[in-house]
Design a protein around this motif. Structure first.
Motif, PDB file in Angstrom:
ATOM      1  N   VAL A 165      -0.910   8.259   9.310  1.00 25.18           N
ATOM      2  CA  VAL A 165      -0.176   7.954   8.316  1.00 25.18           C
ATOM      3  C   VAL A 165      -0.085   6.325   8.759  1.00 25.18           C
ATOM      4  CG1 VAL A 165       2.214   7.713   7.732  1.00 25.18           C
ATOM      5  CG2 VAL A 165       1.168   9.922   8.102  1.00 25.18           C
ATOM      6  N   ASP A 166      -0.107   5.287   7.946  1.00 27.47           N
ATOM      7  CA  ASP A 166       0.162   4.060   8.078  1.00 27.47           C
ATOM      8  C   ASP A 166       1.421   3.478   8.087  1.00 27.47           C
ATOM      9  OD1 ASP A 166      -2.664   3.041   8.094  1.00 27.47           O
ATOM     10  OD2 ASP A 166      -2.762   2.806   6.234  1.00 27.47           O
ATOM     11  N   PHE A 167       1.821   2.629   8.733  1.00 30.93           N
ATOM     12  CA  PHE A 167       3.288   2.382   8.900  1.00 30.93           C
ATOM     13  C   PHE A 167       3.196   0.813   8.221  1.00 30.93           C
ATOM     14  CE2 PHE A 167       1.912   1.892  13.107  1.00 30.93           C
ATOM     15  CZ  PHE A 167       1.792   0.651  13.283  1.00 30.93           C
ATOM     16  N   LYS A 168       4.790   0.492   7.845  1.00 27.33           N
ATOM     17  CA  LYS A 168       4.769  -0.982   7.177  1.00 27.33           C
ATOM     18  C   LYS A 168       5.533  -1.652   8.253  1.00 27.33           C
ATOM     19  CE  LYS A 168       5.025   1.146   2.917  1.00 27.33           C
ATOM     20  NZ  LYS A 168       4.448   1.349   1.718  1.00 27.33           N
ATOM     21  N   GLN A 169       5.507  -3.103   7.907  1.00 26.40           N
ATOM     22  CA  GLN A 169       6.041  -3.853   8.690  1.00 26.40           C
ATOM     23  C   GLN A 169       7.664  -3.772   8.698  1.00 26.40           C
ATOM     24  OE1 GLN A 169       5.098  -7.846   6.877  1.00 26.40           O
ATOM     25  NE2 GLN A 169       3.580  -8.134   7.935  1.00 26.40           N
ATOM     26  N   GLU A 170       8.268  -3.272   7.777  1.00 20.69           N
ATOM     27  CA  GLU A 170       9.637  -2.710   8.041  1.00 20.69           C
ATOM     28  C   GLU A 170      10.299  -1.658   8.767  1.00 20.69           C
ATOM     29  OE1 GLU A 170       7.732  -2.745   4.526  1.00 20.69           O
ATOM     30  OE2 GLU A 170       8.199  -4.704   4.421  1.00 20.69           O
ATOM     31  N   ASP A 171       8.806  -0.735   8.881  1.00 21.59           N
ATOM     32  CA  ASP A 171       9.094   0.299   9.693  1.00 21.59           C
ATOM     33  C   ASP A 171       9.433  -0.288  11.285  1.00 21.59           C
ATOM     34  OD1 ASP A 171       8.775   2.069   7.709  1.00 21.59           O
ATOM     35  OD2 ASP A 171       6.879   2.359   8.065  1.00 21.59           O
ATOM     36  N   ILE A 172       8.484  -1.330  11.599  1.00 19.93           N
ATOM     37  CA  ILE A 172       8.618  -2.008  12.899  1.00 19.93           C
ATOM     38  C   ILE A 172       9.894  -2.556  13.166  1.00 19.93           C
ATOM     39  CG2 ILE A 172       7.495  -3.578  14.410  1.00 19.93           C
ATOM     40  CD1 ILE A 172       4.936  -2.832  13.078  1.00 19.93           C
ATOM     41  N   VAL A 173      10.565  -3.330  11.906  1.00 23.14           N
ATOM     42  CA  VAL A 173      11.445  -3.971  12.282  1.00 23.14           C
ATOM     43  C   VAL A 173      12.603  -2.701  12.496  1.00 23.14           C
ATOM     44  CG1 VAL A 173      13.300  -5.320  10.991  1.00 23.14           C
ATOM     45  CG2 VAL A 173      10.854  -5.987  10.869  1.00 23.14           C
ATOM     46  N   GLU A 174      12.685  -1.828  11.659  1.00 22.97           N
ATOM     47  CA  GLU A 174      13.644  -0.696  11.932  1.00 22.97           C
ATOM     48  C   GLU A 174      13.573  -0.068  13.208  1.00 22.97           C
ATOM     49  OE1 GLU A 174      15.007   3.481   9.755  1.00 22.97           O
ATOM     50  OE2 GLU A 174      13.634   2.391   8.553  1.00 22.97           O
TER      51      GLU A 174
ATOM     52  N   SER B 294      10.413   4.672  18.992  1.00 26.10           N
ATOM     53  CA  SER B 294      11.369   4.806  17.673  1.00 26.10           C
ATOM     54  C   SER B 294      10.377   4.610  16.467  1.00 26.10           C
ATOM     55  CB  SER B 294      12.330   3.466  17.707  1.00 26.10           C
ATOM     56  OG  SER B 294      13.122   3.426  16.582  1.00 26.10           O
ATOM     57  N   LEU B 295       9.306   3.672  16.637  1.00 22.84           N
ATOM     58  CA  LEU B 295       8.461   3.948  15.402  1.00 22.84           C
ATOM     59  C   LEU B 295       7.796   5.323  15.183  1.00 22.84           C
ATOM     60  CD1 LEU B 295       6.877   2.284  13.319  1.00 22.84           C
ATOM     61  CD2 LEU B 295       5.303   1.716  14.881  1.00 22.84           C
ATOM     62  N   HIS B 296       7.449   6.199  16.027  1.00 22.58           N
ATOM     63  CA  HIS B 296       7.103   7.541  16.112  1.00 22.58           C
ATOM     64  C   HIS B 296       8.060   8.264  15.372  1.00 22.58           C
ATOM     65  CE1 HIS B 296       4.097   7.577  19.389  1.00 22.58           C
ATOM     66  NE2 HIS B 296       3.457   6.706  18.585  1.00 22.58           N
ATOM     67  N   TYR B 297       9.491   8.075  15.667  1.00 19.97           N
ATOM     68  CA  TYR B 297      10.493   8.953  15.073  1.00 19.97           C
ATOM     69  C   TYR B 297      10.565   8.528  13.601  1.00 19.97           C
ATOM     70  CZ  TYR B 297      15.277  10.705  13.900  1.00 19.97           C
ATOM     71  OH  TYR B 297      16.368  11.410  13.506  1.00 19.97           O
ATOM     72  N   ILE B 298      10.777   7.352  13.150  1.00 18.93           N
ATOM     73  CA  ILE B 298      10.842   6.824  11.892  1.00 18.93           C
ATOM     74  C   ILE B 298       9.579   7.248  11.184  1.00 18.93           C
ATOM     75  CG2 ILE B 298      10.620   4.659  10.523  1.00 18.93           C
ATOM     76  CD1 ILE B 298      12.284   3.299  12.958  1.00 18.93           C
ATOM     77  N   VAL B 299       8.500   7.283  11.470  1.00 20.31           N
ATOM     78  CA  VAL B 299       7.194   7.675  10.476  1.00 20.31           C
ATOM     79  C   VAL B 299       7.366   9.316  10.407  1.00 20.31           C
ATOM     80  CG1 VAL B 299       4.569   8.114  10.561  1.00 20.31           C
ATOM     81  CG2 VAL B 299       5.804   5.678  11.181  1.00 20.31           C
ATOM     82  N   SER B 300       7.808   9.853  11.552  1.00 21.79           N
ATOM     83  CA  SER B 300       7.911  11.408  11.492  1.00 21.79           C
ATOM     84  C   SER B 300       8.698  11.861  10.361  1.00 21.79           C
ATOM     85  CB  SER B 300       8.264  12.132  12.696  1.00 21.79           C
ATOM     86  OG  SER B 300       9.332  11.730  13.223  1.00 21.79           O
ATOM     87  N   LYS B 301       9.950  11.113  10.463  1.00 18.83           N
ATOM     88  CA  LYS B 301      11.150  11.451   9.336  1.00 18.83           C
ATOM     89  C   LYS B 301      10.448  10.901   8.043  1.00 18.83           C
ATOM     90  CE  LYS B 301      14.081  12.997  12.013  1.00 18.83           C
ATOM     91  NZ  LYS B 301      14.192  14.518  11.907  1.00 18.83           N
ATOM     92  N   LYS B 302       9.963   9.866   7.617  1.00 14.08           N
ATOM     93  CA  LYS B 302       9.463   9.714   6.312  1.00 14.08           C
ATOM     94  C   LYS B 302       8.273  10.573   5.881  1.00 14.08           C
ATOM     95  CE  LYS B 302       9.712   4.720   5.884  1.00 14.08           C
ATOM     96  NZ  LYS B 302       8.836   3.378   5.735  1.00 14.08           N
TER      97      LYS B 302
END
Length: 86
Positions: free
Chosen positions: A32-41, A53-61
């Motif tokens: 899965v690709d992530f976006k710049q917004e995901d990094i900021v979040e 935290s990025l792993h967590y955000i991508v897993s939720k998406k």
């Protein structure tokens, strides 16, 4: 994330990481690709490193479970306890 696997293999002292990664790539794993917004979040949750935290955000998406030995994750599957039913 595939980078997590590479990092874990390096920590375990595996010397030929490229062969290991090339063996993983054909498996039915969705990358899965992530976006710049995901990094900021990811920088907003101070209870985790931005990396975790990025792993967590991508897993939720993706509605995916985190498989990790990292006890910083509140909800995770320990890889030593992983089964296909997890």
């Amino acid at each position: 994330m595939l980078l997590e696997v590479v990092n874990a293999l390096r920590k375990l002292g595996v010397k030929d990481i490229e062969d290991e990664i090339l063996a993983i790539l054909p498996l039915p794993i969705r990358i899965v690709d992530f976006k710049q917004e995901d990094i900021v979040e990811a920088t907003k949750d101070l209870s985790l490193s931005p990396y975790d935290s990025l792993h967590y955000i991508v897993s939720k998406k993706c509605n995916a479970k985190i498989i990790s030995a990292d006890k910083d994750f509140k909800v995770r599957i320990d890889p030593c306890n992983f089964t296909l039913d997890s």
